[in-house]
Design a protein around this motif. Structure first.
Motif, PDB file in Angstrom:
ATOM      1  N   LEU A  88      53.959  31.116  45.857  1.00 16.90           N
ATOM      2  CA  LEU A  88      53.076  32.284  45.699  1.00 16.90           C
ATOM      3  C   LEU A  88      52.961  32.700  44.241  1.00 16.90           C
ATOM      4  O   LEU A  88      51.860  33.013  43.754  1.00 16.90           O
ATOM      5  CB  LEU A  88      53.620  33.443  46.536  1.00 16.90           C
ATOM      6  CG  LEU A  88      52.826  34.737  46.526  1.00 16.90           C
ATOM      7  CD1 LEU A  88      51.420  34.517  47.074  1.00 16.90           C
ATOM      8  CD2 LEU A  88      53.544  35.819  47.326  1.00 16.90           C
ATOM      9  N   SER A  89      54.069  32.658  43.529  1.00 12.34           N
ATOM     10  CA  SER A  89      54.034  33.015  42.112  1.00 12.34           C
ATOM     11  C   SER A  89      53.196  32.015  41.323  1.00 12.34           C
ATOM     12  O   SER A  89      52.368  32.400  40.479  1.00 12.34           O
ATOM     13  CB  SER A  89      55.459  33.068  41.558  1.00 12.34           C
ATOM     14  OG  SER A  89      55.453  33.302  40.173  1.00 12.34           O
ATOM     15  N   THR A  90      53.367  30.743  41.610  1.00 16.27           N
ATOM     16  CA  THR A  90      52.570  29.726  40.914  1.00 16.27           C
ATOM     17  C   THR A  90      51.086  29.875  41.247  1.00 16.27           C
ATOM     18  O   THR A  90      50.222  29.717  40.376  1.00 16.27           O
ATOM     19  CB  THR A  90      53.055  28.325  41.296  1.00 16.27           C
ATOM     20  OG1 THR A  90      54.466  28.227  41.031  1.00 16.27           O
ATOM     21  CG2 THR A  90      52.315  27.258  40.512  1.00 16.27           C
ATOM     22  N   GLY A  91      50.790  30.188  42.514  1.00 16.64           N
ATOM     23  CA  GLY A  91      49.395  30.388  42.904  1.00 16.64           C
ATOM     24  C   GLY A  91      48.766  31.585  42.225  1.00 16.64           C
ATOM     25  O   GLY A  91      47.590  31.530  41.813  1.00 16.64           O
ATOM     26  N   GLY A  96      45.029  33.623  38.156  1.00 12.29           N
ATOM     27  CA  GLY A  96      44.756  34.364  36.932  1.00 12.29           C
ATOM     28  C   GLY A  96      44.225  33.476  35.825  1.00 12.29           C
ATOM     29  O   GLY A  96      43.423  33.920  34.995  1.00 12.29           O
ATOM     30  N   ALA A  97      44.640  32.197  35.824  1.00 12.78           N
ATOM     31  CA  ALA A  97      44.159  31.264  34.804  1.00 12.78           C
ATOM     32  C   ALA A  97      42.819  30.649  35.168  1.00 12.78           C
ATOM     33  O   ALA A  97      42.222  29.950  34.345  1.00 12.78           O
ATOM     34  CB  ALA A  97      45.187  30.154  34.587  1.00 12.78           C
ATOM     35  N   GLU A 109      50.505  26.262  50.771  1.00 13.66           N
ATOM     36  CA  GLU A 109      51.947  26.033  50.760  1.00 13.66           C
ATOM     37  C   GLU A 109      52.711  27.324  51.019  1.00 13.66           C
ATOM     38  O   GLU A 109      53.681  27.348  51.791  1.00 13.66           O
ATOM     39  CB  GLU A 109      52.343  25.437  49.413  1.00 13.66           C
ATOM     40  CG  GLU A 109      53.817  25.072  49.310  1.00 13.66           C
ATOM     41  CD  GLU A 109      54.159  24.451  47.975  1.00 13.66           C
ATOM     42  OE1 GLU A 109      55.371  24.345  47.654  1.00 13.66           O
ATOM     43  OE2 GLU A 109      53.228  24.072  47.236  1.00 13.66           O
ATOM     44  N   ALA A 110      52.281  28.422  50.413  1.00 16.72           N
ATOM     45  CA  ALA A 110      52.954  29.702  50.639  1.00 16.72           C
ATOM     46  C   ALA A 110      52.750  30.191  52.067  1.00 16.72           C
ATOM     47  O   ALA A 110      53.660  30.796  52.669  1.00 16.72           O
ATOM     48  CB  ALA A 110      52.436  30.740  49.647  1.00 16.72           C
ATOM     49  N   ALA A 111      51.566  29.943  52.652  1.00 10.12           N
ATOM     50  CA  ALA A 111      51.313  30.368  54.038  1.00 10.12           C
ATOM     51  C   ALA A 111      52.202  29.616  55.022  1.00 10.12           C
ATOM     52  O   ALA A 111      52.569  30.159  56.080  1.00 10.12           O
ATOM     53  CB  ALA A 111      49.843  30.161  54.367  1.00 10.12           C
ATOM     54  N   GLN A 123      47.433  37.159  51.373  1.00  2.13           N
ATOM     55  CA  GLN A 123      46.030  37.470  51.631  1.00  2.13           C
ATOM     56  C   GLN A 123      45.258  37.661  50.321  1.00  2.13           C
ATOM     57  O   GLN A 123      44.108  37.222  50.186  1.00  2.13           O
ATOM     58  CB  GLN A 123      45.929  38.715  52.498  1.00  2.13           C
ATOM     59  CG  GLN A 123      46.659  38.612  53.826  1.00  2.13           C
ATOM     60  CD  GLN A 123      46.537  39.886  54.640  1.00  2.13           C
ATOM     61  OE1 GLN A 123      45.545  40.606  54.543  1.00  2.13           O
ATOM     62  NE2 GLN A 123      47.546  40.168  55.450  1.00  2.13           N
ATOM     63  N   LEU A 124      45.898  38.315  49.363  1.00  2.00           N
ATOM     64  CA  LEU A 124      45.245  38.504  48.070  1.00  2.00           C
ATOM     65  C   LEU A 124      45.010  37.172  47.380  1.00  2.00           C
ATOM     66  O   LEU A 124      43.928  36.911  46.834  1.00  2.00           O
ATOM     67  CB  LEU A 124      46.098  39.415  47.190  1.00  2.00           C
ATOM     68  CG  LEU A 124      45.622  39.593  45.744  1.00  2.00           C
ATOM     69  CD1 LEU A 124      44.232  40.208  45.704  1.00  2.00           C
ATOM     70  CD2 LEU A 124      46.614  40.444  44.965  1.00  2.00           C
ATOM     71  N   LEU A 125      46.020  36.289  47.411  1.00  5.71           N
ATOM     72  CA  LEU A 125      45.863  34.985  46.780  1.00  5.71           C
ATOM     73  C   LEU A 125      44.785  34.171  47.484  1.00  5.71           C
ATOM     74  O   LEU A 125      44.014  33.451  46.837  1.00  5.71           O
ATOM     75  CB  LEU A 125      47.203  34.237  46.800  1.00  5.71           C
ATOM     76  CG  LEU A 125      47.217  32.853  46.157  1.00  5.71           C
ATOM     77  CD1 LEU A 125      46.775  32.921  44.706  1.00  5.71           C
ATOM     78  CD2 LEU A 125      48.607  32.232  46.264  1.00  5.71           C
ATOM     79  N   ASP A 126      44.709  34.313  48.797  1.00  7.51           N
ATOM     80  CA  ASP A 126      43.675  33.600  49.549  1.00  7.51           C
ATOM     81  C   ASP A 126      42.282  34.075  49.145  1.00  7.51           C
ATOM     82  O   ASP A 126      41.356  33.280  48.934  1.00  7.51           O
ATOM     83  CB  ASP A 126      43.905  33.812  51.045  1.00  7.51           C
ATOM     84  CG  ASP A 126      43.041  32.895  51.890  1.00  7.51           C
ATOM     85  OD1 ASP A 126      42.409  31.983  51.329  1.00  7.51           O
ATOM     86  OD2 ASP A 126      42.992  33.097  53.123  1.00  7.51           O
ATOM     87  N   ALA A 127      42.118  35.392  49.013  1.00  2.21           N
ATOM     88  CA  ALA A 127      40.822  35.930  48.599  1.00  2.21           C
ATOM     89  C   ALA A 127      40.480  35.529  47.168  1.00  2.21           C
ATOM     90  O   ALA A 127      39.324  35.181  46.867  1.00  2.21           O
ATOM     91  CB  ALA A 127      40.829  37.452  48.732  1.00  2.21           C
TER      92      ALA A 127
END
Length: 535
Positions: A88-91, A96-97, A109-111, A123-127
């Protein structure tokens, strides 16, 4: 550190206890199953401590064996969770990049490693990954799903707000911002958008309540809150000036109290006071605002505070304003306008010219043209002043987002931003016309020295002059056709020069250009100071 100190304290207490027993000899007799056991008190104490320690060790071993399945499963679960948070942190870093592919990979992978109901950031990373992939419809669906979760509701509203802004749907954007502001008024983006919505609809009371909420939550500073309140109260007073005079007066007076230097608030407050025949209080408000920053609307309202005053009375009131703020262009212009109305042309001209010296601007030239037309009707001078007005810098006006307005407004007509209008000079005209600085002292035009004529040519000219005048004139006409006639230099003219006359150096001699008949030195002196003028 605390545990170490506690351990040392326990050891120290045990040591004191054993030392105390060693200093007090005694025996212990224990009868058990027909046998008697006699030991010293020190040995008995050591045996009791050993038995307690053994029981504790056995209990720990039994408990560890009993909980071993849970301990093992918890180890693997924690390891799985750590891997999920690492993904999740890497995602999040990839999102952001702007790396959409890596963000999507880490999202999946996090899911797998972490349940989404346990970690809302998935959910935020998915969006965010959907937005990076260009799937805005899918991102909006994910943001709408967040609205059902109280913990994620504000995040979903923020995402929907940004999507509406991207699509240019301001109504939808303000709707989502209003919902967010109702739940959390400390959110700057929600409060600002809601404030624009309220001011755009003319809901000044609702806007004032929102500003108070921003101030209470320390979202904005006290000075900024007072400035916004003054703008909103002034707009409210302007809206109620014809329908509810009392409410308009209360709002205008409060706005003037918050910002005494704000010209629109002072003008509205004084206008309402003048309508209620409170000339004294209204005049004081205008005088205080004039001292802070002179404004033409203040001067106009102040000079006409009493409708029954004569033109000379209005002139005297304008002079009173001038005494409050001396050496200011607006003060001189106010007196000049009042003097023009009173037909005091000398005073009007003097003050208008003084305003031009202080601050050269378009309005001062136009006023001077009006004075000239009213006094002398000299159309030539009027046109000259009008041409100067065209080339002069523009007068200050209310400017917001490139829009120039003669009247103040609380919001920008372009962006809807509150308190966007500023009293300043608009952008200057592009370029400068001919003779744009005729008011400045004229600099002398430098004379261009022509190269000296060769000596042989001058000598030949003298020889020709020895012939008859008619022959010399004909030869000159043939050699230099099309040029003006010049009287030839004769030998008698050189003979008239005194012998003791000081010789002139060639560099100081005013010579003529080649093939140029030249001009009269007197005419050249007169023309050297002239310049080309448009009129």
């Amino acid at each position: 550190m605390i545990r170490i100190l506690a351990f040392l304290a326990v050891v120290f207490a045990l040591g004191l206890g054993f030392a105390w027993l060693a200093d007090r000899p005694g025996e212990m007799l224990v009868t058990f199953n027909g046998y008697q056991y006699q030991v010293s008190l020190m040995v008995a104490a050591v045996a009791v401590v050993a038995v307690v320690a053994a029981v504790m060790i056995v209990w720990w071993l039994v408990k560890a064996l009993w909980n071993s399945p849970y301990t093992i499963s918890r180890y693997f679960r924690v390891r799985r969770r750590d891997r999920g948070y690492q993904a999740l942190s890497t995602g999040m870093i990839a999102a952001g990049a702007g790396d959409g592919a890596l963000a999507r990979k880490k999202t999946k992978e996090a899911a797998k490693l972490i349940r989404s109901d346990q970690e809302p950031l998935i959910q935020l990373l998915d969006a965010q990954a959907s937005l990076l992939e260009g799937d805005h419809e899918g991102a909006r669906e994910k943001f709408e799903t967040m609205l059902d979760d109280p913990e994620m509701r504000l995040l979903g509203l923020r995402g929907l707000y940004l999507e509406a802004e991207r699509l240019g749907d301001r109504n939808a954007a303000r709707h989502y911002a209003g919902r967010a502001a109702a739940v959390a008024p400390q959110l700057a983006w929600a409060a600002e958008s809601t404030l624009e919505d309220l001011t755009g609809r003319g809901d000044w009371d609702g806007a004032l309540k929102l500003v108070d909420a921003q101030k209470s939550t320390r979202q904005i500073e006290r000075d900024a809150a007072n400035r916004r309140r003054a703008v909103l109260l002034t707009a409210k007073a302007q809206a109620l000036i014809d329908s509810d005079a009392n409410a308009a007066r209360a709002a205008a007076l409060e706005a003037n109290r918050l910002r005494p230097d704000f010209a629109p608030a002072a003008v509205v407050a004084a206008k309402l006071l003048f309508r209620q025949n409170d000339v004294r209080k209204g005049s004081k408000i205008l005088e205080a605002a004039w001292k802070a920053e002179p404004h033409p609307e203040i001067a106009e309202l102040y000079s006409r505070a009493r409708p029954g005053d004569a033109v000379l009375d209005r002139l005297n009131r304008a002079k009173k304003l001038q005494e409050l703020k001396k050496n200011h262009a607006e003060s001189s212009l106010a007196v000049a306008r009042a003097a023009l109305d009173a037909q005091e042309f000398s005073t009007a001209r003097r003050e208008a010219e003084a305003a031009i010296r202080i601050d050269r601007r378009e309005g001062a030239y136009l006023l001077l043209a009006d004075i000239e037309e009213a006094e002398t009707a000299d159309q030539g001078k009027v046109r000259q002043l009008l041409s100067k007005a065209v080339r002069a810098p523009r007068d200050p006006a209310w400017v917001a987002d490139g829009v120039v307005s003669e009247r103040w407004a609380p919001i920008s007509p372009i962006t809807g931003r509150l308190d966007a209008f500023e009293w300043r000079a608009p952008m200057e005209r592009l370029g400068q016309l001919i003779d744009g600085h005729e008011d400045t002292p004229e600099a002398p035009v430098p004379a261009i020295a022509a190269p000296a004529r060769p000596v042989q040519e001058r000598a030949g000219t003298i020889e020709h002059t020895a012939e008859t005048p008619g022959t010399a004139t004909e030869e000159k006409t043939d050699d230099r056709a099309g040029e003006d006639h010049v009287t030839p230099i004769t030998a008698a003219a050189f003979a008239q020069v005194p012998e003791d006359a000081e010789a002139v150096e060639p560099a100081q001699e005013l010579t003529r250009l080649p093939d140029d008949p030249g001009v009269d030195p007197d005419d050249a002196a007169d023309k050297s100071t002239r310049r080309f003028r448009l009129f």
